[in-house]
Design a protein around this motif. Structure first.
Motif, PDB file in Angstrom:
ATOM      1  N   ALA A   1      -7.430   2.785  27.916  1.00  0.00           N
ATOM      2  CA  ALA A   1      -6.754   2.424  26.661  1.00  0.00           C
ATOM      3  C   ALA A   1      -7.487   2.974  25.449  1.00  0.00           C
ATOM      4  N   ARG A   2      -8.762   3.296  25.609  1.00  0.00           N
ATOM      5  CA  ARG A   2      -9.563   3.727  24.463  1.00  0.00           C
ATOM      6  C   ARG A   2      -9.021   4.972  23.783  1.00  0.00           C
ATOM      7  N   PHE A   3      -8.376   5.875  24.539  1.00  0.00           N
ATOM      8  CA  PHE A   3      -7.915   7.131  23.970  1.00  0.00           C
ATOM      9  C   PHE A   3      -6.905   6.921  22.838  1.00  0.00           C
ATOM     10  N   ALA A   4      -6.143   5.841  22.915  1.00  0.00           N
ATOM     11  CA  ALA A   4      -5.197   5.551  21.831  1.00  0.00           C
ATOM     12  C   ALA A   4      -5.946   5.303  20.525  1.00  0.00           C
ATOM     13  N   GLY A   5      -7.163   4.811  20.627  1.00  0.00           N
ATOM     14  CA  GLY A   5      -7.957   4.532  19.443  1.00  0.00           C
ATOM     15  C   GLY A   5      -8.938   5.622  19.067  1.00  0.00           C
ATOM     16  N   THR A   6      -9.264   6.526  20.006  1.00  0.00           N
ATOM     17  CA  THR A   6     -10.309   7.522  19.724  1.00  0.00           C
ATOM     18  C   THR A   6      -9.791   8.929  19.482  1.00  0.00           C
ATOM     19  N   HIS A   7      -8.514   9.173  19.677  1.00  0.00           N
ATOM     20  CA  HIS A   7      -8.029  10.557  19.635  1.00  0.00           C
ATOM     21  C   HIS A   7      -8.142  11.210  18.262  1.00  0.00           C
ATOM     22  N   ALA A   8      -8.288  10.424  17.211  1.00  0.00           N
ATOM     23  CA  ALA A   8      -8.375  10.999  15.860  1.00  0.00           C
ATOM     24  C   ALA A   8      -9.810  11.018  15.316  1.00  0.00           C
ATOM     25  N   THR A   9     -10.761  10.521  16.095  1.00  0.00           N
ATOM     26  CA  THR A   9     -12.169  10.542  15.677  1.00  0.00           C
ATOM     27  C   THR A   9     -13.002  11.085  16.819  1.00  0.00           C
ATOM     28  N   TRP A  10     -13.907  11.948  16.478  1.00  0.00           N
ATOM     29  CA  TRP A  10     -14.704  12.560  17.540  1.00  0.00           C
ATOM     30  C   TRP A  10     -16.179  12.634  17.199  1.00  0.00           C
ATOM     31  N   THR A  11     -16.606  11.889  16.198  1.00  0.00           N
ATOM     32  CA  THR A  11     -18.014  11.952  15.802  1.00  0.00           C
ATOM     33  C   THR A  11     -18.798  10.691  16.139  1.00  0.00           C
ATOM     34  N   GLY A  12     -18.167   9.700  16.711  1.00  0.00           N
ATOM     35  CA  GLY A  12     -18.868   8.457  17.036  1.00  0.00           C
ATOM     36  C   GLY A  12     -19.857   8.640  18.168  1.00  0.00           C
ATOM     37  N   PRO A  13     -20.807   7.721  18.282  1.00  0.00           N
ATOM     38  CA  PRO A  13     -21.847   7.844  19.310  1.00  0.00           C
ATOM     39  C   PRO A  13     -21.320   7.677  20.738  1.00  0.00           C
TER      40      PRO A  13
ATOM     41  N   VAL B   1     -18.361   8.773  21.872  1.00  0.00           N
ATOM     42  CA  VAL B   1     -17.323   9.743  22.203  1.00  0.00           C
ATOM     43  C   VAL B   1     -17.789  10.599  23.379  1.00  0.00           C
ATOM     44  N   GLY B   2     -17.010  10.548  24.436  1.00  0.00           N
ATOM     45  CA  GLY B   2     -17.343  11.320  25.633  1.00  0.00           C
ATOM     46  C   GLY B   2     -16.596  12.638  25.676  1.00  0.00           C
ATOM     47  N   PHE B   3     -16.914  13.424  26.676  1.00  0.00           N
ATOM     48  CA  PHE B   3     -16.266  14.728  26.831  1.00  0.00           C
ATOM     49  C   PHE B   3     -14.757  14.571  27.002  1.00  0.00           C
ATOM     50  N   GLU B   4     -14.341  13.530  27.739  1.00  0.00           N
ATOM     51  CA  GLU B   4     -12.914  13.282  27.935  1.00  0.00           C
ATOM     52  C   GLU B   4     -12.217  13.041  26.597  1.00  0.00           C
ATOM     53  N   ASP B   5     -12.867  12.254  25.720  1.00  0.00           N
ATOM     54  CA  ASP B   5     -12.298  11.975  24.402  1.00  0.00           C
ATOM     55  C   ASP B   5     -12.110  13.272  23.616  1.00  0.00           C
TER      56      ASP B   5
END
Length: 199
Positions: free
Chosen positions: A113-125, A127-131
């Motif tokens: 479910a995390r991808f719905a929340g992470t797809h627009a941010t990629w600089t957080g600690p 954030v994995g390769f999948e994200d």
């Protein structure tokens, strides 16, 4: 009428053909009576994510990444727009948390479910390769290039492969350029479906 357009958006092969969404995602969109354009958009991004993961797996046996998670993340990244349909045609980020919560309520694991929340941010600690791959798919489907995001992918690929950053950059750039060439057709496919649910 709505169901017919949504069903068409989920099953129309498109030109060139787009892969169908996973059955679980298609059922969820039908249950939500999602706007047809949302289904078309998710199919376009999901199809691009297949190209990204296939290339990554062929070129880079490492880093180990969860291919299925990337594909599911791409197929559901904007599901919150079923709740916030105005964000299908205008700016907004309310769909991100709404999508994550919606997926959790449907019994989807927090890991997916995390991808719905992470797809627009990629600089957080966290954030994995999948994200990063889901984020790239969400940009390159319409041929949008985001150097900061692509640099993060190159850094991960370089660390895993032992190749130079320049080699990884050129290879990724070639791939994204090739995928981007199909953007007009994907955009036309998406635009052929309405944002609003017909009455």
């Amino acid at each position: 009428m709505t169901v017919d357009l949504l069903l068409r958006a989920l099953t129309d092969p498109g030109e060139p053909p787009l892969r169908p969404l996973p059955d679980q995602v298609a059922r969820l969109l039908r249950d939500l009576d999602a706007p047809p354009r949302l289904a078309a958009h998710l199919r376009a991004v999901h199809d691009v994510s297949h190209q990204l993961v296939d290339w990554t797996a062929r070129r880079h046996p490492a880093p180990r990444f969860d291919r299925d998670a990337v594909l599911f993340g791409a197929a559901t990244h904007d599901v919150g727009k079923a709740v916030h349909p105005a964000e299908l045609s205008g700016p907004g980020s309310a769909h991100e948390e709404a999508g994550r919560e919606l997926l959790l309520a449907q019994g989807i694991s927090a890991e997916l479910a995390r991808f719905a929340g992470t797809h627009a941010t990629w600089t957080g600690p966290d954030v994995g390769f999948e994200d990063l791959l889901v984020s790239v798919a969400d940009k390159i489907w319409k041929n949008k290039r985001v150097p900061e995001l692509e640099d993060l992918v190159v850094t991960r690929l370089t660390a895993a492969s032992g190749r130079t950053a320049w080699e990884e950059f050129l290879a990724l750039d070639d791939l994204l350029g090739s995928i981007g060439e199909g953007a007009d057709r994907r955009l036309a496919f998406q635009a052929s479906y309405p944002v609003q649910r017909p009455l």
